[in-house]
Design a protein around this motif. Structure first.
Motif, PDB file in Angstrom:
ATOM      1  N   THR A   7       0.913  -1.346   0.035  1.00 13.87           N
ATOM      2  CA  THR A   7      -0.172   0.091  -0.058  1.00 13.87           C
ATOM      3  C   THR A   7       0.952   1.375  -0.088  1.00 13.87           C
ATOM      4  O   THR A   7       1.897   1.426   0.907  1.00 13.87           O
ATOM      5  N   LYS A   8       0.589   2.306  -1.064  1.00 13.18           N
ATOM      6  CA  LYS A   8       1.234   3.202  -0.974  1.00 13.18           C
ATOM      7  C   LYS A   8       0.611   4.396  -0.968  1.00 13.18           C
ATOM      8  O   LYS A   8      -0.667   4.702  -1.344  1.00 13.18           O
ATOM      9  N   SER A   9       1.177   5.800  -0.790  1.00 13.93           N
ATOM     10  CA  SER A   9       0.424   7.095  -0.447  1.00 13.93           C
ATOM     11  C   SER A   9      -0.072   7.651  -1.953  1.00 13.93           C
ATOM     12  O   SER A   9      -0.879   8.166  -1.960  1.00 13.93           O
ATOM     13  N   ILE A  10       0.588   7.137  -3.101  1.00  9.39           N
ATOM     14  CA  ILE A  10       0.381   7.825  -4.454  1.00  9.39           C
ATOM     15  C   ILE A  10      -0.240   6.719  -5.346  1.00  9.39           C
ATOM     16  O   ILE A  10       0.379   5.411  -5.196  1.00  9.39           O
ATOM     17  N   PRO A  11      -1.358   6.939  -6.025  1.00  4.42           N
ATOM     18  CA  PRO A  11      -1.867   5.592  -6.738  1.00  4.42           C
ATOM     19  C   PRO A  11      -1.493   5.286  -8.075  1.00  4.42           C
ATOM     20  O   PRO A  11      -1.883   5.287  -9.129  1.00  4.42           O
ATOM     21  N   ILE A  12       0.003   4.949  -7.897  1.00  4.50           N
ATOM     22  CA  ILE A  12       0.679   4.421  -9.154  1.00  4.50           C
ATOM     23  C   ILE A  12       0.748   2.847  -8.946  1.00  4.50           C
ATOM     24  O   ILE A  12       1.439   2.355  -8.184  1.00  4.50           O
ATOM     25  N   TRP A  53       8.798   1.710  -9.360  1.00  7.64           N
ATOM     26  CA  TRP A  53       7.482   1.881  -8.776  1.00  7.64           C
ATOM     27  C   TRP A  53       7.382   2.239  -7.266  1.00  7.64           C
ATOM     28  O   TRP A  53       6.565   3.172  -6.890  1.00  7.64           O
ATOM     29  N   ASN A  54       8.399   1.762  -6.561  1.00  2.48           N
ATOM     30  CA  ASN A  54       8.515   1.919  -5.150  1.00  2.48           C
ATOM     31  C   ASN A  54       8.855   3.493  -4.774  1.00  2.48           C
ATOM     32  O   ASN A  54       8.046   4.044  -3.954  1.00  2.48           O
ATOM     33  N   ARG A  55       9.777   4.245  -5.869  1.00  2.00           N
ATOM     34  CA  ARG A  55       9.759   5.454  -5.556  1.00  2.00           C
ATOM     35  C   ARG A  55       8.738   6.445  -5.944  1.00  2.00           C
ATOM     36  O   ARG A  55       8.443   7.214  -5.319  1.00  2.00           O
ATOM     37  N   LEU A  56       8.256   6.046  -7.095  1.00  2.00           N
ATOM     38  CA  LEU A  56       7.188   6.759  -7.525  1.00  2.00           C
ATOM     39  C   LEU A  56       5.850   6.862  -6.771  1.00  2.00           C
ATOM     40  O   LEU A  56       5.260   8.005  -6.457  1.00  2.00           O
ATOM     41  N   SER A  57       5.692   5.852  -6.293  1.00  2.00           N
ATOM     42  CA  SER A  57       4.641   5.460  -5.621  1.00  2.00           C
ATOM     43  C   SER A  57       4.480   6.023  -4.012  1.00  2.00           C
ATOM     44  O   SER A  57       3.550   6.197  -3.377  1.00  2.00           O
ATOM     45  N   SER A  58       5.878   6.435  -3.698  1.00  2.00           N
ATOM     46  CA  SER A  58       5.853   6.832  -2.191  1.00  2.00           C
ATOM     47  C   SER A  58       6.000   8.318  -2.209  1.00  2.00           C
ATOM     48  O   SER A  58       6.409   8.867  -1.242  1.00  2.00           O
ATOM     49  N   GLY A  59       6.506   8.948  -3.245  1.00  2.00           N
ATOM     50  CA  GLY A  59       6.772  10.386  -3.419  1.00  2.00           C
ATOM     51  C   GLY A  59       8.301  10.554  -3.522  1.00  2.00           C
ATOM     52  O   GLY A  59       8.563  11.664  -3.356  1.00  2.00           O
ATOM     53  N   SER A  60       9.047   9.463  -3.563  1.00  2.00           N
ATOM     54  CA  SER A  60      10.465   9.766  -3.130  1.00  2.00           C
ATOM     55  C   SER A  60      11.182   9.478  -4.537  1.00  2.00           C
ATOM     56  O   SER A  60      12.611   9.649  -4.613  1.00  2.00           O
ATOM     57  N   TYR A  61      10.651   9.577  -5.579  1.00  2.00           N
ATOM     58  CA  TYR A  61      11.457   9.626  -6.819  1.00  2.00           C
ATOM     59  C   TYR A  61      11.907  11.012  -7.336  1.00  2.00           C
ATOM     60  O   TYR A  61      11.066  12.202  -7.341  1.00  2.00           O
ATOM     61  N   PHE A  62      13.284  10.984  -7.672  1.00  2.00           N
ATOM     62  CA  PHE A  62      13.824  12.157  -8.082  1.00  2.00           C
ATOM     63  C   PHE A  62      14.586  11.898  -9.448  1.00  2.00           C
ATOM     64  O   PHE A  62      15.481  10.982  -9.219  1.00  2.00           O
TER      65      PHE A  62
END
Length: 419
Positions: A7-12, A53-62
């Motif tokens: 479960t992640k905070s962003i719906p990706i 996916w992990n980084r995009l869906s948690s808001g931590s992708y740079f």
């Protein structure tokens, strides 16, 4: 595939990342700053996709730096592109695929560039139709659009249609991602520019120009028609005065939106044909690799009859670009190569050139193929010393090959036999 989903905070979703990867794979492309090719990325595919996916869906992708590359232009100059890494292209494709259906609903019919079910040929066909109905053209060139487009204005346009904070967050990060220059220096974007070569850049460009030009033209200049392919714009007018007034208005509009016209490349053109009186005015413009100008055309009403029309064919700059590419290969010096190897080297190129530039006034491609045949003749003479350097014998050898194996080269199978 990607590892078990949490479960992640962003719906990706994992499926969104997987579909984005498949699109990037189909499109291909070179490695970015990390030097990782698509083939290397696929070696540990599950792990790499899971990380995205992990980084995009948690808001931590740079996003990482974008790699600067230079490619030749048809006019002899160069164009600077920004090449993202394979992983970043996939991440951009995720957001692009999420946004695109929403923005497609608001884009106008006269916008053709980088849109689903739209093509460059459709844009050229629209211009062909318009020059029959309008005598004047404003051939508009925006100076360094992808380098100068304003970030604040892009985000303002985006906010009209996007409420999700995470979408705006990622787009802002991509806009601000630095570029690694060919000199090894890092270029930081100071509120302007989006890399031409990024996956999401064309969508952002279309959204920006939708408000800067498309809707503005529809509101303030309803009597004119236009065709836009990304930042390439052709405006069609009824009279010279209307064209001049429109050019002044467009220049002011771009200035208001922090863009500039390229004064040297922007011009007013008169589309002279048999119906229109002669004028001492420029009569030629280029669009998407094709030149529009007055041309002698066959009449359908009278056998053998000719008339002056206004139409397009492959431009001289496009033809020069192709012939330069043929010459750069130096294939005429491959004296140990077989004819099958040469065909394998060139057939995909010949198919691409003919299918694109042969769409209009197909016979004009003969001028390109003559250059190819000349180089092929030189290869024959280097390969077969028994021909004693005779160009006549070299061309005779090619004609014999064409008769015996008419499909070995793509353009021969398409009916281009002149040698």
């Amino acid at each position: 595939m990607i590892k078990e989903e949490k479960t992640k905070s962003i719906p990706i979703t994992k499926q969104m990342v997987w579909k984005a990867y498949q699109k990037v794979k189909r499109n291909g492309g070179s490695a970015g700053v990390d030097g990782e090719s698509l083939e290397n990325f696929q070696v540990d595919l599950s792990k790499n996709l899971y990380k995205i996916w992990n980084r995009l869906s948690s808001g931590s992708y740079f996003p990482p730096q974008v790699k600067e590359v230079s490619i030749p232009k048809g006019n002899g100059g160069t164009r600077t592109l920004g090449v993202p890494t394979v992983g970043d292209r996939i991440a951009q494709e995720v957001i692009k695929s999420y946004l695109e259906p929403r923005l497609e609903l608001i884009f106008v019919e006269d916008s053709y560039g980088y849109r689903p079910l739209k093509s460059a040929h459709q844009a050229v066909e629209a211009v062909r139709e318009n020059v029959r109905n309008y005598a004047w053209v404003v051939d508009m060139d925006i100076r360094s659009f992808f380098d100068e487009v304003d970030h604040d204005l892009i985000m303002k346009a985006l906010a009209i249609h996007v409420t999700e904070p995470w979408v705006k967050l990622y787009i802002k990060r991509w806009l601000e991602a630095p570029m690694l220059l060919m000199t090894g220096e890092q270029k930081v974007r100071a509120g302007r520019g989006t890399p031409q070569g990024g996956v999401i850049s064309p969508l952002l460009a279309n959204l920006f120009l939708h408000y800067v030009l498309d809707k503005w033209l529809e509101k303030h200049h309803q009597s004119i028609s236009f065709v836009r392919y990304a930042d390439d714009v052709i405006l069609h007018c009824d009279t010279e005065e209307e064209a001049k007034d429109l050019l002044v208005a467009v220049k002011a509009r771009l200035h208001e939106c922090r863009l500039r016209l390229h004064e040297e490349k922007t011009k007013i053109v008169y589309c002279q044909d048999y119906r229109r009186e002669k004028k001492h005015y420029g009569k030629k413009f280029d669009f998407l690799g094709f030149s529009f100008k007055p041309r002698s055309m066959k009449s359908n009403r009278q056998a053998g009859g000719m008339f002056l029309g206004y139409d397009c064919a492959i431009s001289s700059s496009s033809r020069r670009k192709i012939t330069d590419e043929i010459k750069r290969t130096n294939f005429h010096r491959w004296s140990t190569a077989t004819i099958e190897q040469i065909a394998a080297m060139f057939n995909s190129k010949l198919r691409g050139w003919l299918n694109y530039y042969g769409k209009f006034k197909r016979y004009e491609m003969n001028r390109v193929f003559r250059v190819f045949h000349f180089r092929l003749m030189k290869w024959v003479l280097n390969r077969y010393k028994s021909l004693k350097g005779s160009k006549v014998k070299g061309y005779a050898w090619i004609r014999k090959l064409r008769k015996e194996r008419p499909t070995i080269f793509y353009h021969w199978s398409a009916g281009f036999y002149q040698i």
